[in-house]
Scaffold this motif. Sequence first.
Motif, mmCIF file in Angstrom:
data_model
loop_
_atom_site.group_PDB
_atom_site.id
_atom_site.type_symbol
_atom_site.label_atom_id
_atom_site.label_comp_id
_atom_site.label_asym_id
_atom_site.label_seq_id
_atom_site.Cartn_x
_atom_site.Cartn_y
_atom_site.Cartn_z
ATOM 1 N N ILE A 16 -7.700 -5.197 6.850
ATOM 2 C CA ILE A 16 -7.439 -5.811 5.628
ATOM 3 C C ILE A 16 -6.911 -4.723 4.872
ATOM 4 O O ILE A 16 -7.734 -3.706 4.478
ATOM 5 N N TYR A 17 -5.599 -4.982 4.308
ATOM 6 C CA TYR A 17 -5.205 -3.935 3.122
ATOM 7 C C TYR A 17 -5.536 -4.209 1.863
ATOM 8 O O TYR A 17 -5.259 -5.468 1.509
ATOM 9 N N VAL A 18 -6.283 -3.356 1.304
ATOM 10 C CA VAL A 18 -6.513 -3.783 -0.148
ATOM 11 C C VAL A 18 -5.843 -2.974 -1.250
ATOM 12 O O VAL A 18 -5.607 -1.747 -0.915
ATOM 13 N N THR A 19 -4.891 -3.804 -1.910
ATOM 14 C CA THR A 19 -4.084 -2.939 -2.884
ATOM 15 C C THR A 19 -4.325 -3.691 -4.376
ATOM 16 O O THR A 19 -4.875 -4.619 -4.335
ATOM 17 N N ASP A 20 -3.576 -3.117 -5.511
ATOM 18 C CA ASP A 20 -3.734 -3.466 -6.707
ATOM 19 C C ASP A 20 -3.301 -4.897 -6.986
ATOM 20 O O ASP A 20 -3.437 -5.597 -7.789
ATOM 21 N N ALA A 23 -5.677 -8.495 -1.651
ATOM 22 C CA ALA A 23 -6.142 -8.123 -0.385
ATOM 23 C C ALA A 23 -5.340 -8.764 0.806
ATOM 24 O O ALA A 23 -4.678 -9.901 0.409
ATOM 25 N N GLN A 24 -4.507 -8.061 1.810
ATOM 26 C CA GLN A 24 -3.756 -8.870 2.836
ATOM 27 C C GLN A 24 -4.326 -8.508 4.135
ATOM 28 O O GLN A 24 -4.555 -7.384 4.474
ATOM 29 N N MET A 25 -4.537 -9.597 4.856
ATOM 30 C CA MET A 25 -5.075 -9.304 6.154
ATOM 31 C C MET A 25 -3.838 -8.886 7.124
ATOM 32 O O MET A 25 -3.124 -9.820 7.357
ATOM 33 N N ALA A 26 -3.847 -7.859 7.705
ATOM 34 C CA ALA A 26 -2.755 -7.469 8.542
ATOM 35 C C ALA A 26 -3.016 -7.759 9.932
ATOM 36 O O ALA A 26 -1.982 -7.913 10.713
ATOM 37 N N LEU A 27 -4.143 -7.547 10.336
ATOM 38 C CA LEU A 27 -4.752 -7.849 11.732
ATOM 39 C C LEU A 27 -5.720 -8.725 11.686
ATOM 40 O O LEU A 27 -6.792 -8.837 11.015
ATOM 41 N N GLY A 44 6.644 -6.824 18.662
ATOM 42 C CA GLY A 44 6.297 -7.693 17.510
ATOM 43 C C GLY A 44 7.422 -7.535 16.511
ATOM 44 O O GLY A 44 8.237 -6.544 16.331
ATOM 45 N N ARG A 45 7.641 -8.609 15.793
ATOM 46 C CA ARG A 45 8.650 -8.463 14.550
ATOM 47 C C ARG A 45 8.219 -7.559 13.521
ATOM 48 O O ARG A 45 7.190 -7.151 13.254
ATOM 49 N N SER A 46 9.139 -7.177 12.730
ATOM 50 C CA SER A 46 8.598 -6.366 11.446
ATOM 51 C C SER A 46 7.641 -6.954 10.611
ATOM 52 O O SER A 46 7.736 -8.332 10.239
ATOM 53 N N GLY A 47 6.598 -6.156 10.523
ATOM 54 C CA GLY A 47 5.625 -6.554 9.496
ATOM 55 C C GLY A 47 4.499 -7.287 10.294
ATOM 56 O O GLY A 47 3.637 -7.782 9.689
ATOM 57 N N SER A 48 4.671 -7.257 11.637
ATOM 58 C CA SER A 48 3.612 -7.925 12.539
ATOM 59 C C SER A 48 2.146 -7.087 12.563
ATOM 60 O O SER A 48 1.276 -7.654 12.948
ATOM 61 N N GLY A 49 2.277 -5.790 12.042
ATOM 62 C CA GLY A 49 0.989 -5.002 12.257
ATOM 63 C C GLY A 49 1.160 -3.825 13.331
ATOM 64 O O GLY A 49 -0.010 -3.219 13.749
ATOM 65 N N LYS A 50 2.283 -3.795 13.938
ATOM 66 C CA LYS A 50 2.273 -2.661 14.955
ATOM 67 C C LYS A 50 2.012 -1.232 14.468
ATOM 68 O O LYS A 50 1.280 -0.539 15.205
ATOM 69 N N SER A 51 2.711 -0.866 13.420
ATOM 70 C CA SER A 51 2.393 0.536 13.256
ATOM 71 C C SER A 51 0.736 0.661 12.612
ATOM 72 O O SER A 51 0.158 1.648 12.857
ATOM 73 N N THR A 52 0.323 -0.649 12.076
ATOM 74 C CA THR A 52 -1.185 -0.759 11.544
ATOM 75 C C THR A 52 -1.879 -0.529 12.807
ATOM 76 O O THR A 52 -2.852 0.431 12.870
ATOM 77 N N ILE A 53 -1.810 -0.893 14.012
ATOM 78 C CA ILE A 53 -2.427 -0.572 15.306
ATOM 79 C C ILE A 53 -2.401 0.688 15.479
ATOM 80 O O ILE A 53 -3.529 1.421 16.101
ATOM 81 N N ASP A 214 2.882 -12.688 13.999
ATOM 82 C CA ASP A 214 2.620 -12.067 12.559
ATOM 83 C C ASP A 214 1.966 -12.913 11.487
ATOM 84 O O ASP A 214 1.619 -14.386 11.888
ATOM 85 N N ARG A 215 1.333 -12.329 10.594
ATOM 86 C CA ARG A 215 0.714 -12.904 9.137
ATOM 87 C C ARG A 215 -0.329 -14.029 9.875
ATOM 88 O O ARG A 215 -0.304 -15.230 9.613
ATOM 89 N N PRO A 216 -1.471 -13.443 10.125
ATOM 90 C CA PRO A 216 -1.646 -11.974 10.235
ATOM 91 C C PRO A 216 -1.520 -11.559 11.779
ATOM 92 O O PRO A 216 -1.302 -12.350 12.514
HETATM 93 P P1 ADP Z 1 5.455 -3.474 11.573
HETATM 94 O O1 ADP Z 1 5.014 -1.776 12.081
HETATM 95 O O2 ADP Z 1 4.831 -4.335 12.626
HETATM 96 O O3 ADP Z 1 6.186 -3.663 10.914
HETATM 97 P P2 ADP Z 1 3.095 -2.872 9.652
HETATM 98 O O4 ADP Z 1 1.854 -2.383 10.603
HETATM 99 O O5 ADP Z 1 3.774 -1.741 9.027
HETATM 100 O O6 ADP Z 1 3.996 -3.828 10.496
HETATM 101 O O7 ADP Z 1 2.458 -3.851 8.474
HETATM 102 C C1 ADP Z 1 1.793 -5.167 8.715
HETATM 103 C C2 ADP Z 1 1.598 -5.730 7.239
HETATM 104 O O8 ADP Z 1 0.676 -4.856 6.534
HETATM 105 C C3 ADP Z 1 2.865 -5.998 6.545
HETATM 106 O O9 ADP Z 1 2.725 -7.265 6.024
HETATM 107 C C4 ADP Z 1 2.780 -4.762 5.546
HETATM 108 O O10 ADP Z 1 3.593 -5.188 4.467
HETATM 109 C C5 ADP Z 1 1.360 -4.471 5.495
HETATM 110 N N1 ADP Z 1 0.873 -3.372 5.144
HETATM 111 C C6 ADP Z 1 1.382 -2.003 5.799
HETATM 112 N N2 ADP Z 1 0.870 -1.017 5.442
HETATM 113 C C7 ADP Z 1 0.173 -1.370 4.180
HETATM 114 C C8 ADP Z 1 -0.472 -0.405 3.063
HETATM 115 N N3 ADP Z 1 -0.423 1.015 3.438
HETATM 116 N N4 ADP Z 1 -0.930 -1.072 2.133
HETATM 117 C C9 ADP Z 1 -0.762 -2.584 1.916
HETATM 118 N N5 ADP Z 1 -0.011 -3.157 2.936
HETATM 119 C C10 ADP Z 1 0.495 -2.688 4.059
#
Ligand code: ADP
Length: 261
Positions: A16-20, A23-27, A44-53, A214-216
């Motif tokens: 879960i990403y917490v921002t101002d 909160a967003q559940m990314a995975l 996975g599509r853009s925004g699916s959480g690949k880079s997060t993994i 995606d999402r989450p």
């Molecule tokens: P991908 O690499 O598949 O495009 P990401 O892992 O970058 O996806 O992002 C997954 C989701 O998490 C997206 O909805 C993105 O907006 C959100 N996200 C990524 N990085 C952050 C961050 N540092 N803070 C808040 N949300 C983030």
Amino acid sequence: MAEHPPMIALDGVDLIYVTDRGAQMALKDVSLRVASEEFVTLVGRSGSGKSTILSLIAGLLEPTRGTVRLAGAAVRGPSPRVGYMLQQDTLLPWRTILGNVLYGIELRRRVTPEDVERARALLEEVGLAGVEKKRPHELSGGQRQRVALVRTLMTGADVLLLDEPFSALDYTTRLKLQNLILAVMRRYRKTVLLVTHDIAEAIALSDRIYVLGDRPGRIRAHFPVPDDLARKMPLERRHHPAFQATFQSVWQALDAEEGDA
Ligand code: ADP
Ligand code: MG
């Protein structure tokens, strides 16, 4: 004898990403395995959480729930065993190519003549003999990604995380670099987790493919690449009769997502 633990293991991972803005559940409940010397791709599509993994495996993020392990040990921060290669090469513009390749070593210790020798040999191996004294802006995109590859190899990491490293390149450069990357990864017996949104690229390079919804972000499907494809190099795979059938399966798993939206 006990089995070796997988080189990379995620079990029941939520992030879960917490921002101002909230909160967003990314995975959500992500589990995956990469064995030693395996080449695995996450599609996975853009925004699916690949880079997060990849950030979790690199120790740059901590899971909200679940575990991330490297060779059986919980990840507690960045490890010298793990190397990262990104879409945009992150070469330092003011340094020479040789200076860039040696930069990671310089940060940790004195550079030896053996390091320089190895850097030159690796540059030659990826077809870049003679560029040592040039600066990054004098090279093409494909050449710069090859420099980034050499820099990653110089660190001695045995687990390589590749985050869409081909996506900024034109088509023919991309195909050639795919062949080179697979050859180098096999030769140096690296364990690789690649992320991409390109299905053909995933099939051309990997032993196994995970499809991320995606999402989450969550694992939606898993495909071994058939043996008779996986034995071949990327360019040959694209012409193999089994390529299209595998493409269709992965495509359908990715496309099934649309119905959920
Ligand atoms: P991908 O690499 O598949 O495009 P990401 O892992 O970058 O996806 O992002 C997954 C989701 O998490 C997206 O909805 C993105 O907006 C959100 N996200 C990524 N990085 C952050 C961050 N540092 N803070 C808040 N949300 C983030
Ligand atoms: Mg990404």
